[in-house]
Scaffold this motif. Structure first.
Motif, short mmCIF file in Angstrom:
data_model
loop_
_atom_site.label_atom_id
_atom_site.label_comp_id
_atom_site.label_asym_id
_atom_site.label_seq_id
_atom_site.Cartn_x
_atom_site.Cartn_y
_atom_site.Cartn_z
N GLU A 39 -11.57 -3.70 4.99
CA GLU A 39 -12.84 -3.90 4.29
C GLU A 39 -12.70 -4.71 3.00
OE1 GLU A 39 -13.98 0.10 3.47
OE2 GLU A 39 -14.41 0.56 5.57
N GLN A 40 -11.48 -5.02 2.58
CA GLN A 40 -11.25 -5.66 1.29
C GLN A 40 -11.19 -7.18 1.41
OE1 GLN A 40 -11.33 -3.52 -1.37
NE2 GLN A 40 -11.74 -2.13 0.35
N ASN A 41 -11.49 -7.87 0.29
CA ASN A 41 -11.33 -9.32 0.31
C ASN A 41 -9.83 -9.64 0.33
OD1 ASN A 41 -10.21 -9.76 -2.40
ND2 ASN A 41 -12.23 -9.29 -3.18
N GLN A 42 -9.49 -10.86 0.63
CA GLN A 42 -8.09 -11.23 0.86
C GLN A 42 -7.19 -10.95 -0.35
OE1 GLN A 42 -6.98 -12.35 3.98
NE2 GLN A 42 -5.01 -11.82 3.07
N ALA A 43 -7.62 -11.30 -1.54
CA ALA A 43 -6.78 -11.10 -2.73
C ALA A 43 -6.52 -9.61 -2.96
CB ALA A 43 -7.43 -11.72 -3.96
N ASP A 44 -7.56 -8.80 -2.85
CA ASP A 44 -7.39 -7.36 -3.03
C ASP A 44 -6.54 -6.77 -1.91
OD1 ASP A 44 -8.94 -7.55 -5.30
OD2 ASP A 44 -10.70 -6.56 -4.42
N ARG A 45 -6.80 -7.19 -0.69
CA ARG A 45 -6.04 -6.68 0.45
C ARG A 45 -4.56 -6.97 0.27
NH1 ARG A 45 -9.19 -7.98 4.50
NH2 ARG A 45 -8.64 -10.16 4.44
N ASP A 46 -4.23 -8.20 -0.13
CA ASP A 46 -2.82 -8.56 -0.32
C ASP A 46 -2.18 -7.73 -1.44
OD1 ASP A 46 -3.11 -10.45 1.67
OD2 ASP A 46 -3.19 -12.16 0.28
N ALA A 47 -2.90 -7.54 -2.54
CA ALA A 47 -2.37 -6.77 -3.67
C ALA A 47 -2.17 -5.30 -3.30
CB ALA A 47 -3.31 -6.88 -4.86
N ILE A 48 -3.12 -4.74 -2.60
CA ILE A 48 -3.04 -3.33 -2.19
C ILE A 48 -1.96 -3.14 -1.13
CG2 ILE A 48 -4.30 -1.46 -1.03
CD1 ILE A 48 -6.86 -2.62 -2.44
N ASP A 49 -1.93 -4.02 -0.15
CA ASP A 49 -0.96 -3.92 0.93
C ASP A 49 0.47 -4.05 0.40
OD1 ASP A 49 -0.39 -3.51 3.68
OD2 ASP A 49 0.02 -5.66 3.89
N ARG A 50 0.67 -4.87 -0.62
CA ARG A 50 2.00 -5.03 -1.22
C ARG A 50 2.51 -3.69 -1.75
NH1 ARG A 50 3.01 -5.57 -6.70
NH2 ARG A 50 5.20 -6.07 -7.11
N ILE A 51 1.63 -2.95 -2.40
CA ILE A 51 2.04 -1.66 -2.96
C ILE A 51 2.36 -0.67 -1.85
CG2 ILE A 51 1.29 0.31 -4.35
CD1 ILE A 51 -0.34 -1.79 -6.00
N TYR A 52 1.54 -0.64 -0.83
CA TYR A 52 1.83 0.26 0.29
C TYR A 52 3.13 -0.14 0.99
CZ TYR A 52 -2.59 2.79 0.02
OH TYR A 52 -3.63 3.58 -0.38
N ALA A 53 3.41 -1.43 1.10
CA ALA A 53 4.66 -1.88 1.72
C ALA A 53 5.87 -1.39 0.93
CB ALA A 53 4.67 -3.40 1.86
N ILE A 54 5.78 -1.47 -0.39
CA ILE A 54 6.87 -0.98 -1.24
C ILE A 54 7.01 0.53 -1.07
CG2 ILE A 54 7.59 -0.63 -3.65
CD1 ILE A 54 6.26 -3.43 -4.19
N ALA A 55 5.90 1.24 -1.03
CA ALA A 55 5.93 2.69 -0.85
C ALA A 55 6.55 3.06 0.50
CB ALA A 55 4.53 3.27 -0.98
N ARG A 56 6.24 2.31 1.53
CA ARG A 56 6.79 2.59 2.86
C ARG A 56 8.30 2.34 2.90
NH1 ARG A 56 1.74 -0.02 4.61
NH2 ARG A 56 0.39 1.60 5.44
N ARG A 57 8.77 1.36 2.13
CA ARG A 57 10.23 1.13 2.05
C ARG A 57 10.92 2.31 1.38
NH1 ARG A 57 9.15 -4.35 0.25
NH2 ARG A 57 9.79 -3.71 -1.83
N GLU A 58 10.29 2.84 0.33
CA GLU A 58 10.87 3.96 -0.40
C GLU A 58 10.72 5.28 0.37
OE1 GLU A 58 12.63 3.86 -3.31
OE2 GLU A 58 12.46 1.68 -3.13
N ALA A 59 9.67 5.40 1.15
CA ALA A 59 9.38 6.63 1.90
C ALA A 59 9.04 6.26 3.34
CB ALA A 59 8.23 7.38 1.25
N PRO A 60 10.05 5.86 4.12
CA PRO A 60 9.76 5.37 5.47
C PRO A 60 9.12 6.40 6.40
CG PRO A 60 12.13 5.54 5.09
CD PRO A 60 11.46 5.81 3.79
N ASP A 61 9.24 7.68 6.07
CA ASP A 61 8.63 8.72 6.91
C ASP A 61 7.19 9.04 6.51
OD1 ASP A 61 10.98 8.93 8.34
OD2 ASP A 61 11.76 10.55 7.09
#
Length: 118
Positions: free
Chosen positions: A10-32
């Motif tokens: 539902e987010q615009n591209q800039a927001d989606r990229d910024a938000i997804d980046r944080i979740y990607a980092i979180a998933r690396r730290e907490a893969p489960d």
């Protein structure tokens, strides 16, 4: 609200990229960690407890680690960065002023430690 994936769609591209980046980092730290909800917000959940939520508000993107202590653990590292605001349990930013990766990793590790120690 649905899952993180639904929310990102539902987010615009800039927001989606910024938000997804944080979740990607979180998933690396907490893969489960899994997609779920925390206090009604789409969130990553670790061991049944909310780990992190990232959402667009009217004037900023907010990072919610569901812990004032986790935010306090990275406050010093963030105070020197322009465009980043810190409140008790929230870190606010704009896509053009992203939160440094190292600070996000520390934030997520602090929250994981709390959850795992509970």
């Amino acid at each position: 609200m649905g899952t993180i994936d639904d929310y990102l769609a539902e987010q615009n591209q800039a927001d989606r990229d910024a938000i997804d980046r944080i979740y990607a980092i979180a998933r690396r730290e907490a893969p489960d960690a899994e997609q779920g909800k925390g206090y009604g917000m789409p969130a990553l959940v670790h061991r049944g407890k909310p780990l992190l939520s990232v959402m667009r508000a009217k004037k900023h993107i907010g990072v919610y680690p569901f812990s004032q202590d986790a935010v306090a653990a990275v406050t010093g590292a963030l105070e020197e960065h322009p465009g980043i605001g810190i409140d008790k349990g929230t870190i606010r930013f704009q896509p053009e002023h992203p939160i440094p990766t190292e600070a996000l990793e520390s934030l997520i590790r602090a929250r994981l430690s709390q959850i795992d120690g509970a």
